[in-house]
Write an enzyme that holds these catalytic residues in place. Structure first.
Site, PDB file in Angstrom:
ATOM      1  N   ASN A   7      -9.378 162.959 106.548  1.00 61.23           N
ATOM      2  CA  ASN A   7      -8.642 162.133 107.487  1.00 61.23           C
ATOM      3  C   ASN A   7      -9.601 161.775 108.618  1.00 61.23           C
ATOM      4  OD1 ASN A   7      -6.930 160.970 109.322  1.00 61.23           O
ATOM      5  ND2 ASN A   7      -5.474 162.667 109.401  1.00 61.23           N
ATOM      6  N   ARG A  90      -7.181 159.486 103.767  1.00 63.07           N
ATOM      7  CA  ARG A  90      -6.005 158.887 104.418  1.00 63.07           C
ATOM      8  C   ARG A  90      -6.443 157.594 105.120  1.00 63.07           C
ATOM      9  NH1 ARG A  90      -4.135 159.587 110.349  1.00 63.07           N
ATOM     10  NH2 ARG A  90      -2.183 158.449 110.271  1.00 63.07           N
ATOM     11  N   HIS A 180       3.325 156.482 108.976  1.00 59.76           N
ATOM     12  CA  HIS A 180       3.804 157.809 108.524  1.00 59.76           C
ATOM     13  C   HIS A 180       4.365 157.745 107.103  1.00 59.76           C
ATOM     14  CE1 HIS A 180       4.744 159.204 112.914  1.00 59.76           C
ATOM     15  NE2 HIS A 180       3.556 159.653 112.549  1.00 59.76           N
ATOM     16  N   LEU A 209       9.186 163.531 113.678  1.00 64.21           N
ATOM     17  CA  LEU A 209       9.067 163.612 115.138  1.00 64.21           C
ATOM     18  C   LEU A 209       7.873 164.468 115.524  1.00 64.21           C
ATOM     19  CD1 LEU A 209      12.853 164.426 115.832  1.00 64.21           C
ATOM     20  CD2 LEU A 209      11.822 162.167 115.584  1.00 64.21           C
ATOM     21  N   GLY A 210       6.838 163.837 116.038  1.00 60.66           N
ATOM     22  CA  GLY A 210       5.645 164.576 116.490  1.00 60.66           C
ATOM     23  C   GLY A 210       5.134 163.931 117.754  1.00 60.66           C
ATOM     24  N   ASN A 211       3.821 163.929 117.964  1.00 56.59           N
ATOM     25  CA  ASN A 211       3.287 163.146 119.090  1.00 56.59           C
ATOM     26  C   ASN A 211       3.607 161.676 118.872  1.00 56.59           C
ATOM     27  OD1 ASN A 211       2.097 165.113 120.761  1.00 56.59           O
ATOM     28  ND2 ASN A 211       0.446 165.351 119.269  1.00 56.59           N
ATOM     29  N   GLY A 212       3.449 161.259 117.615  1.00 56.56           N
ATOM     30  CA  GLY A 212       3.941 159.956 117.187  1.00 56.56           C
ATOM     31  C   GLY A 212       5.193 160.210 116.362  1.00 56.56           C
ATOM     32  N   ARG A 241       3.766 157.114 123.974  1.00 58.91           N
ATOM     33  CA  ARG A 241       4.069 155.711 123.611  1.00 58.91           C
ATOM     34  C   ARG A 241       5.510 155.375 123.958  1.00 58.91           C
ATOM     35  NH1 ARG A 241       2.173 156.300 117.449  1.00 58.91           N
ATOM     36  NH2 ARG A 241       0.729 157.972 117.975  1.00 58.91           N
ATOM     37  N   GLY A 331       5.935 168.034 114.083  1.00 59.43           N
ATOM     38  CA  GLY A 331       5.852 169.173 115.020  1.00 59.43           C
ATOM     39  C   GLY A 331       7.154 169.420 115.768  1.00 59.43           C
ATOM     40  N   ASN A 335      10.156 172.247 114.471  1.00 57.24           N
ATOM     41  CA  ASN A 335      10.146 173.424 115.356  1.00 57.24           C
ATOM     42  C   ASN A 335      11.152 173.435 116.487  1.00 57.24           C
ATOM     43  OD1 ASN A 335       7.804 174.851 114.187  1.00 57.24           O
ATOM     44  ND2 ASN A 335       6.729 172.988 114.807  1.00 57.24           N
ATOM     45  N   GLU A 385       1.112 165.957 104.542  1.00 56.90           N
ATOM     46  CA  GLU A 385       0.496 164.702 104.113  1.00 56.90           C
ATOM     47  C   GLU A 385      -0.765 164.950 103.286  1.00 56.90           C
ATOM     48  OE1 GLU A 385       0.951 161.667 107.620  1.00 56.90           O
ATOM     49  OE2 GLU A 385       1.356 163.672 108.330  1.00 56.90           O
TER      50      GLU A 385
HETATM   51  P1  ADP Z   1       1.053 164.630 115.592  1.00 56.85           P
HETATM   52  O1  ADP Z   1       1.985 163.466 115.637  1.00 56.85           O
HETATM   53  O2  ADP Z   1      -0.115 164.500 116.519  1.00 56.85           O
HETATM   54  O3  ADP Z   1       0.697 165.083 114.186  1.00 56.85           O
HETATM   55  P2  ADP Z   1       2.686 167.037 115.651  1.00 56.85           P
HETATM   56  O4  ADP Z   1       3.469 166.659 114.444  1.00 56.85           O
HETATM   57  O5  ADP Z   1       1.782 168.213 115.578  1.00 56.85           O
HETATM   58  O6  ADP Z   1       1.878 165.820 116.254  1.00 56.85           O
HETATM   59  O7  ADP Z   1       3.746 167.277 116.829  1.00 56.85           O
HETATM   60  C1  ADP Z   1       3.374 167.595 118.133  1.00 56.85           C
HETATM   61  C2  ADP Z   1       4.650 167.815 118.940  1.00 56.85           C
HETATM   62  O8  ADP Z   1       5.365 168.899 118.357  1.00 56.85           O
HETATM   63  C3  ADP Z   1       4.408 168.162 120.397  1.00 56.85           C
HETATM   64  O9  ADP Z   1       5.264 167.416 121.233  1.00 56.85           O
HETATM   65  C4  ADP Z   1       4.785 169.634 120.468  1.00 56.85           C
HETATM   66  O10 ADP Z   1       5.321 170.001 121.701  1.00 56.85           O
HETATM   67  C5  ADP Z   1       5.836 169.736 119.393  1.00 56.85           C
HETATM   68  N1  ADP Z   1       5.932 171.120 118.940  1.00 56.85           N
HETATM   69  C6  ADP Z   1       5.018 171.815 118.241  1.00 56.85           C
HETATM   70  N2  ADP Z   1       5.418 173.104 118.061  1.00 56.85           N
HETATM   71  C7  ADP Z   1       6.614 173.216 118.692  1.00 56.85           C
HETATM   72  C8  ADP Z   1       7.548 174.281 118.882  1.00 56.85           C
HETATM   73  N3  ADP Z   1       7.307 175.508 118.399  1.00 56.85           N
HETATM   74  N4  ADP Z   1       8.687 174.021 119.556  1.00 56.85           N
HETATM   75  C9  ADP Z   1       8.918 172.785 120.045  1.00 56.85           C
HETATM   76  N5  ADP Z   1       8.096 171.728 119.920  1.00 56.85           N
HETATM   77  C10 ADP Z   1       6.950 171.934 119.232  1.00 56.85           C
END
Ligand code: ADP
Length: 399
Positions: A7, A90, A180, A209-212, A241, A331, A335, A385
């Site tokens: 990647n 990727r 994604h 749901l992550g950073n993106g 964003r 993320g 979580n 992925e």
């Molecule tokens: P990316 O889009 O960069 O791949 P990720 O899928 O790793 O990002 O997601 C990052 C997000 O996940 C961050 O906002 C982080 O706070 C959240 N996150 C990661 N672990 C936890 C957790 N244990 N509880 C709550 N939020 C989490």
């Protein structure tokens, strides 16, 4: 059989070496800070590590280091690169040119590079990495490219067109592409398997749901609509964003701040979302913690996220004329029980009822979190992925 998954970004080269017999990761790492100085971090499944500063003027030196740490020294996992059956890459933007994974040829690399206008941050870096990889690995090792956009190529025109003059679609390819895709494809298939159902019979709303973040309507295994658009900026608010805003607000703000288009893009991509609303952080954990302590803007960011996800679940249920399951991944999705609870509250009209205790204890694992009687099932499905890229690569080279 070993597959190397790569990647590559403009300054980083993340990799995983996967053993396809049991789909385990033998080693993974990152050759980072390409073009700046250089750093390698590498870790094997049995805990051996490399962590060192390097010199990476270009992607080629980074690839050479990747080969070095895999094959030599205390954290080596193979003796020679010829033990690797194929490399899977990727790629962010495949536009309308690539609707499935394909074998790498010089023409494919050139085409990926040509598409850079549609993904300025990513595609040129991918092309540089593909050329560097070709120069460094044995000539006989096949390479495969897997596109983030490919899964979304099944969207009908009514979903992917913007109501801008049609000529700009024809001439400049301005339309919704979605991103994604590899994740949405992986988790929707994993969900169908977990439910013991044929994916062809399922209507799924997939929330990555992550950073993106993006949300996709998967009807019968095919994407029919998705929240990200021409770029990964569209849709729901994210770490930094803004997601969808009235386009007139964009021109208004640009005018007020005297922003160039690039500066406006930075403002929407890097300074908005959770960070822009809360003024605290782009990280969901920090937003949740601050909201709990009573910070009003952090609470607003949390509420906005949940509300926007609810609206997409509603919209995509309408688009599919039903919904069998909603899944959470990424993320945050995997979580954060807080985010999932906020989203699933007050969705009983959609047949969504989660088991609050079960939701609270679910973290990073495949788990149904809806109550037994819930008409719509709700699941947490960890994404992977890299594994899907490895599987796609294996499937293509086996043909
Ligand atoms: P990316 O889009 O960069 O791949 P990720 O899928 O790793 O990002 O997601 C990052 C997000 O996940 C961050 O906002 C982080 O706070 C959240 N996150 C990661 N672990 C936890 C957790 N244990 N509880 C709550 N939020 C989490």
């Amino acid at each position: 059989m070993l597959i190397l998954v790569v990647n590559a970004g403009s300054s980083s080269l993340k990799y995983q070496l996967i053993n396809m017999e049991d789909e385990s990761v033998l080693a993974k790492g990152n050759c980072d800070r390409i073009g700046i100085d250089g750093h390698v971090s590498h870790k094997t499944a049995d805990g051996r590590t490399v962590d060192a500063d390097c010199n990476f003027p270009t992607h080629t030196e980074a690839f050479e280091k990747l080969v070095e740490v895999l094959t030599t020294g205390d954290a080596a996992v193979i003796k020679s690169m010829s033990e690797i059956s194929a490399v899977g890459h990727r790629i962010v933007q495949g536009a309308e040119v690539f609707d499935r994974p394909c074998l790498v040829t010089p023409e494919v690399i050139d085409k990926i590079d040509e598409l850079r206008e549609l993904a300025p941050v990513h595609n040129h870096a991918h092309a540089l990495a593909l050329r560097a990889c070709t120069a460094v690995i044995p000539e006989t090792t096949p390479q495969v490219v897997v596109f983030d956009t490919a899964f979304h190529q099944t969207m009908p025109p009514k979903a992917y067109m913007f109501a801008l003059p049609y000529e700009d679609y024809e001439q400049y390819h301005v339309r919704k592409y979605g991103f994604h895709g590899t994740s949405h494809r992986f988790v929707s298939a994993a969900l169908a398997e977990a439910m013991g159902r044929d994916i062809k019979d399922l209507k799924i709303v997939s929330c990555h749901l992550g950073n993106g973040s993006s949300i996709t309507a998967v009807d019968g295994g095919k994407c029919i609509d998705t929240s990200m658009g021409f770029t990964p900026l569209d849709g729901i608010l994210m770490g930094t964003r803004c997601g969808a805003v009235d386009p007139s607000a964009v021109t208004f703000v640009a005018d007020k701040h005297h922003f160039t288009p690039d500066e406006m893009s930075q403002y929407m991509n890097k300074k908005s979302g959770f960070l822009g609303i809360s003024g605290i952080s782009s990280d969901n954990r920090e937003i949740t913690a601050a909201a709990e302590k009573g910070d009003k803007r952090a609470l607003l960011a949390s509420e906005m996220l949940a509300y926007e996800i609810q609206r997409y679940i509603g919209a995509y249920t309408a688009a599919m004329n039903g919904v069998d399951a909603v899944l959470f991944t990424g993320g945050i999705g995997e979580n954060s029980w807080e985010v999932r609870e906020r989203v699933c509250k007050n969705m009983t009209y959609f047949g969504i009822e989660i088991d609050e205790a079960l939701n609270k204890e679910t973290k990073g694992k495949l788990q149904k979190i809806s109550k037994e009687g819930s008409k719509t099932e709700v699941w947490v499905v960890p994404t992977n992925e890299e594994l899907l890229i490895a599987r796609d690569t294996l499937a293509l080279i086996s043909k």
